[in-house]
Enzyme design. Structure first.
Site, PDB file in Angstrom:
ATOM      1  NE  ARG A 118      -3.804  -0.160   2.260  1.00 54.18           N
ATOM      2  CZ  ARG A 118      -4.689   0.039   3.223  1.00 54.18           C
ATOM      3  NH1 ARG A 118      -4.762  -0.804   4.231  1.00 54.18           N
ATOM      4  NH2 ARG A 118      -5.489   1.069   3.188  1.00 54.18           N
ATOM      5  CG  ASP A 309     -13.578   1.492   5.338  1.00 51.29           C
ATOM      6  OD1 ASP A 309     -12.764   1.506   4.389  1.00 51.29           O
ATOM      7  OD2 ASP A 309     -13.300   1.937   6.465  1.00 51.29           O
ATOM      8  NE  ARG A 383     -13.842  -1.972   6.310  1.00 51.66           N
ATOM      9  CZ  ARG A 383     -14.216  -1.939   7.590  1.00 51.66           C
ATOM     10  NH1 ARG A 383     -15.301  -2.554   7.983  1.00 51.66           N
ATOM     11  NH2 ARG A 383     -13.485  -1.285   8.479  1.00 51.66           N
TER      12      ARG A 383
HETATM   13  C1  S3P Z   1      -9.477   5.075   8.438  1.00 49.65           C
HETATM   14  C2  S3P Z   1      -9.653   5.852   7.326  1.00 49.65           C
HETATM   15  C3  S3P Z   1     -10.056   5.311   6.014  1.00 49.65           C
HETATM   16  C4  S3P Z   1     -10.670   3.922   6.131  1.00 49.65           C
HETATM   17  C5  S3P Z   1      -9.899   3.026   7.055  1.00 49.65           C
HETATM   18  C6  S3P Z   1      -9.763   3.628   8.433  1.00 49.65           C
HETATM   19  C7  S3P Z   1      -9.019   5.724   9.669  1.00 49.65           C
HETATM   20  O1  S3P Z   1      -8.928   5.262   5.183  1.00 49.65           O
HETATM   21  O2  S3P Z   1     -10.758   3.330   4.848  1.00 49.65           O
HETATM   22  O3  S3P Z   1     -10.552   1.775   7.169  1.00 49.65           O
HETATM   23  O4  S3P Z   1      -9.109   5.099  10.755  1.00 49.65           O
HETATM   24  O5  S3P Z   1      -8.559   6.872   9.600  1.00 49.65           O
HETATM   25  P1  S3P Z   1      -8.451   6.570   4.354  1.00 49.65           P
HETATM   26  O6  S3P Z   1      -8.567   7.696   5.266  1.00 49.65           O
HETATM   27  O7  S3P Z   1      -7.047   6.328   3.929  1.00 49.65           O
HETATM   28  O8  S3P Z   1      -9.413   6.626   3.195  1.00 49.65           O
END
Ligand code: S3P
Length: 423
Positions: A118, A309, A383
């Site tokens: 990632r 999500d 998910r």
């Molecule tokens: C999260 C932010 C989201 C989400 C992840 C948790 C967080 O990601 O998809 O499951 O806890 O800040 P992004 O902010 O990178 O989109």
């Protein structure tokens, strides 16, 4: 590898308490672990991602105990050098980069195969502008963070990501001067809420968050709101099987509640009762009773951060609506635990759904049903496993989810919840 066979559920009905919020649990553990004093976190999510955060904060020297009544955290002012393993958790790795950067020391951060693929430049770039030293492997983990004196910056976010915003805010706490972060769209604001409660100098005006560094954080005890991203699975399952589902203590923070906006848009009957505040976060009881005459939906880029999500399970929902549902501006899904656009297409097609890939999302042609009778491999993405399970439960011939244990990343009781619905 664990395999779950899911039979068709006639009507899925249940009355359950929402699983605790993953994002809030991460933040409550992380910031209390570097704060002055002791905190008690009630109803924490003890999924694998949050256990990764607990493990990392222990290695840094914080005293953290997991007990019957929650997690007890005693913070440390100085952090030990350590090798930190973030497992599958992007939130742990990205927030940790920001949090560690202004401290004295050197830390190596690694993750599992998915996390190692990632993108990390999205946090490395702004943190480097603040004076941080982070060495990566071509923009990916393993990362080595060496603490430096940081200074505030003005940062306009190029991606809609609460993880990036929170990484910069975390660094700004220990930076000299003022940091201003401007978002394109509002992303989840759990970091701002908890840090304000801990005495940080943090404020918001429109889409700009301002942080002045140098304040010592004070420990704060937190009762964790429920995770609407987890609640989405039983709620959608109830809708598409024409059951009645009630989920209690669901987090309704407006930066997270895009799921309810979709319910509103398609015209399903749902109720939200017992609305109240829970440590700065709104919570309530959500009930759905079948789809009725619901119409297809359109999800546009500005809505994505509020339901990022939930897209895979909302794609399953679209198969049960009559006509074309459109998802656009969802490029961020390509860099989640898996490429969730590709994985969602693969899943829906396996279950007999009709879906077309577009540049930034997909168009799902709903036919009011799915045939199922297939096996789906979520490739380690929690998910995707839970979305496929919901699809299987509502399919004519049921379905099988391989690698089913991965749900423990965010919803350890998921299989118990699904089997608890009335047949
Ligand atoms: C999260 C932010 C989201 C989400 C992840 C948790 C967080 O990601 O998809 O499951 O806890 O800040 P992004 O902010 O990178 O989109």
């Amino acid at each position: 590898m664990s395999v779950k066979r899911i039979e068709r559920i006639g009507k899925f009905s249940c009355d359950i308490v929402c699983p605790p919020d993953k994002s809030i649990t991460h933040r409550a553990v992380m910031y209390n672990a570097v704060a002055k004093g002791e905190a008690h976190i009630t109803r924490p999510l003890l999924g694998e991602d949050c256990l990764s955060t607990i493990d990392c904060m222990r290695k840094l020297g914080a005293q953290i105990e997991i007990k019957e009544d929650g997690v007890h955290v005693r913070g440390v002012p100085k952090l030990s050098d350590a090798d930190l393993y973030a497992g599958n958790s992007g939130t742990t790795m990205r927030l940790m980069c920001g949090l560690l950067s202004p401290y004295r020391g050197t830390w190596r951060l690694t993750g599992d195969e998915s996390l190692s693929r990632r993108p990390m430049r999205r946090v490395i770039d702004p943190l480097t502008r603040m004076g941080a030293e982070i060495v990566s492997c071509d923009g990916k983990a393993p990362l080595t963070v060496t603490g430096k004196a940081l200074h505030g910056i003005d940062y306009v976010m190029p991606v809609d990501s609460a993880q990036v915003k929170s990484a910069v805010i975390s660094a700004a706490l220990g930076a000299e001067g003022v940091t201003r972060i401007t978002e394109r769209e509002f992303t989840r604001d759990h970091t701002e809420i908890i840090l304000a409660a801990m005495g940080a100098d943090i404020s918001r005006e429109g889409k700009t968050v301002t942080v002045r560094g140098g304040r010592t954080l004070e420990a704060v005890s937190v009762t964790v709101a429920g995770d609407i991203s987890g609640a989405a699975f039983p709620l959608v399952c109830g809708l598409i099987t024409d059951g009645e589902v009630t989920v209690r203590h669901v987090g309704l923070n407006p930066t997270r509640a895009g799921l309810l906006e979709v319910f509103e848009q398609i015209g399903v009957h749902y109720t939200v009762e017992e609305r109240r505040q829970c440590c700065g976060e709104e919570v309530g009881t959500v009930t759905v009773k079948g789809l009725g005459q619901a119409k297809p939906y359109t999800i546009t880029h500005e809505m994505i951060p509020r339901l990022v999500d939930e897209i895979p399970v909302l794609a399953v929902l679209a198969c049960f609506l009559d006509g074309d549902s459109v998802i656009t501006g969802a490029e961020e899904l390509r860099v989640k635990e898996s490429d969730r656009i590709a994985a969602t297409l693969r899943m829906l097609r396996a279950f007999g759904g009709e879906v077309r890939e577009t540049e930034s999302g997909m168009i799902i042609h709903g036919k009011g049903q799915l045939s199922g009778g297939c096996a789906f491999d979520p490739a380690g993405d929690h998910r995707m496993a839970m979305s496929a399970a919901v699809a299987a439960a509502a399919s004519e011939k049921g379905g099988t989810v391989t690698d089913s244990d991965c749900v423990a990343v965010s919803y350890p009781d998921f299989w118990q919840m699904l089997s608890g619905g009335t047949k």
